[in-house]
Design a protein around this motif. Structure first.
Motif, PDB file in Angstrom:
ATOM      1  N   ARG A   1       0.899  -1.034   0.115  1.00  0.00           N
ATOM      2  CA  ARG A   1       0.008  -0.092   0.053  1.00  0.00           C
ATOM      3  C   ARG A   1       0.803   1.163  -0.009  1.00  0.00           C
ATOM      4  O   ARG A   1       1.759   1.409   0.784  1.00  0.00           O
ATOM      5  N   GLY A   2       0.568   2.091  -1.033  1.00  0.00           N
ATOM      6  CA  GLY A   2       1.680   3.204  -1.353  1.00  0.00           C
ATOM      7  C   GLY A   2       3.138   2.846  -1.169  1.00  0.00           C
ATOM      8  O   GLY A   2       3.473   2.083  -2.040  1.00  0.00           O
ATOM      9  N   ASP A   3       3.884   3.511  -0.349  1.00  0.00           N
ATOM     10  CA  ASP A   3       5.276   2.868  -0.551  1.00  0.00           C
ATOM     11  C   ASP A   3       5.872   2.045   0.361  1.00  0.00           C
ATOM     12  O   ASP A   3       6.949   1.780   0.894  1.00  0.00           O
ATOM     13  N   THR A   4       4.718   1.235   1.136  1.00  0.00           N
ATOM     14  CA  THR A   4       5.070   0.371   2.136  1.00  0.00           C
ATOM     15  C   THR A   4       4.620  -0.911   2.035  1.00  0.00           C
ATOM     16  O   THR A   4       3.577  -1.328   1.375  1.00  0.00           O
ATOM     17  N   ILE A   5       5.528  -2.025   2.226  1.00  0.00           N
ATOM     18  CA  ILE A   5       5.067  -3.409   2.104  1.00  0.00           C
ATOM     19  C   ILE A   5       5.263  -4.276   3.488  1.00  0.00           C
ATOM     20  O   ILE A   5       6.222  -3.797   4.085  1.00  0.00           O
ATOM     21  N   THR A   6       4.070  -4.799   3.848  1.00  0.00           N
ATOM     22  CA  THR A   6       4.056  -5.446   5.151  1.00  0.00           C
ATOM     23  C   THR A   6       3.807  -6.896   4.828  1.00  0.00           C
ATOM     24  O   THR A   6       3.218  -7.252   4.000  1.00  0.00           O
ATOM     25  N   VAL A   7       4.416  -7.942   5.451  1.00  0.00           N
ATOM     26  CA  VAL A   7       4.453  -9.308   5.307  1.00  0.00           C
ATOM     27  C   VAL A   7       3.899  -9.710   6.680  1.00  0.00           C
ATOM     28  O   VAL A   7       4.531  -9.497   7.680  1.00  0.00           O
ATOM     29  N   LYS A   8       2.806 -10.539   6.838  1.00  0.00           N
ATOM     30  CA  LYS A   8       2.245 -11.171   7.986  1.00  0.00           C
ATOM     31  C   LYS A   8       2.197 -12.596   7.823  1.00  0.00           C
ATOM     32  O   LYS A   8       2.439 -13.297   6.950  1.00  0.00           O
ATOM     33  N   HIS A   9       2.122 -13.131   9.211  1.00  0.00           N
ATOM     34  CA  HIS A   9       2.290 -14.606   9.377  1.00  0.00           C
ATOM     35  C   HIS A   9       1.074 -14.911  10.531  1.00  0.00           C
ATOM     36  O   HIS A   9       1.402 -14.174  11.620  1.00  0.00           O
ATOM     37  N   ASP A  10       0.038 -15.477  10.422  1.00  0.00           N
ATOM     38  CA  ASP A  10      -1.029 -15.778  11.398  1.00  0.00           C
ATOM     39  C   ASP A  10      -1.319 -14.360  11.950  1.00  0.00           C
ATOM     40  O   ASP A  10      -1.726 -14.144  12.997  1.00  0.00           O
TER      41      ASP A  10
ATOM     42  N   TRP B   1       8.363  -2.485   5.631  1.00  0.00           N
ATOM     43  CA  TRP B   1       9.396  -1.730   5.117  1.00  0.00           C
ATOM     44  C   TRP B   1       8.740  -0.617   4.353  1.00  0.00           C
ATOM     45  O   TRP B   1       7.755  -0.660   3.599  1.00  0.00           O
ATOM     46  N   THR B   2       9.212   0.604   4.421  1.00  0.00           N
ATOM     47  CA  THR B   2       8.437   1.753   3.640  1.00  0.00           C
ATOM     48  C   THR B   2       9.955   2.398   2.708  1.00  0.00           C
ATOM     49  O   THR B   2      11.049   2.447   3.299  1.00  0.00           O
TER      50      THR B   2
END
Length: 218
Positions: A158-167, A174-175
């Motif tokens: 989303r925008g300039d940010t990448i988010t990685v989730k688990h459970d 990271w932006t």
């Protein structure tokens, strides 16, 4: 037919109808707001950058097992161009396997220069970057999931940010800095619009990918 038999007959018809609807319309049991990019049966909508023999279908999953290759989504949904989205991919590794899920990339042979790789590596010994890393951008060095068991990479761009989730928990966020110029190996690792790809890392690795679903956020 007595009342109980009549009720049983109606219930039986309802169950059969529901079952047939699920077979005819698989999107009915997809997560709300998400669209499946893989039909579970064949590689329609997917194209290998090279070495197509690396890819096969096994028990409803895409399997990478063979020479180095990347498999790109080239299907019709959203014209295979995504910038802001949530992507979920169920993954399972065999011992010693390496793979990855690419985002914001483009069909090309070799190692994709464009976009970001979300690492898949639980016990591949010669690479310290473990599963859920944004490869060479923000790395994870701890093994968080085991081989031979399914887990989900939940990736939000989303925008300039990448988010990685688990459970449901954030593993990496990271932006992209204003002066970002990519990584030392891949200058094209920049936020942008692109497609999704799966990695077949090497002939000694066997990785399974299924339930590949995406929700555009733009």
């Amino acid at each position: 037919m007595d009342l109980n038999e009549h009720a049983d007959s109606i219930l039986g018809t309802m169950y059969r109808t529901a079952f047939l609807l699920l077979l005819a319309f698989p999107a009915l049991h997809a997560e709300q707001g998400f669209t499946d990019l893989f039909n579970g049966h064949d590689l329609t909508g997917w194209t290998a950058g090279d070495n197509p023999q690396t890819w096969s279908i096994e028990d409803g999953a895409i399997v990478s097992h063979g020479p180095h290759s990347h498999l790109f989504y080239t299907g019709e949904f959203h014209n295979h161009a995504f910038k802001d989205f949530e992507l979920k991919v169920d993954v399972m590794t065999r011992p010693g396997a390496n793979g990855g899920v690419y985002i914001q990339t483009a069909l090309q042979p070799g190692w994709p220069n464009k976009g970001f790789e979300i690492q898949v590596n639980n016990t591949y010994k010669t690479d310290p970057r473990k599963t859920f890393s944004i490869y060479e951008v923000k790395d994870v060095h701890e093994q968080l999931v085991p081989d031979n068991e399914w887990f989900t990479e939940d990736i939000i761009a989303r925008g300039d940010t990448i988010t990685v989730k688990h459970d449901g928990k954030v593993v990496v966020e990271w932006t992209q800095p204003a002066a970002w110029k990519g990584t030392s190996d891949f200058s094209g690792r920049m936020i942008g619009t692109g497609t999704i790809a799966l990695q077949g890392h090497d002939a000694g690795s066997k990785v399974y990918y299924k339930n590949i679903r995406i929700k555009p956020l733009d």
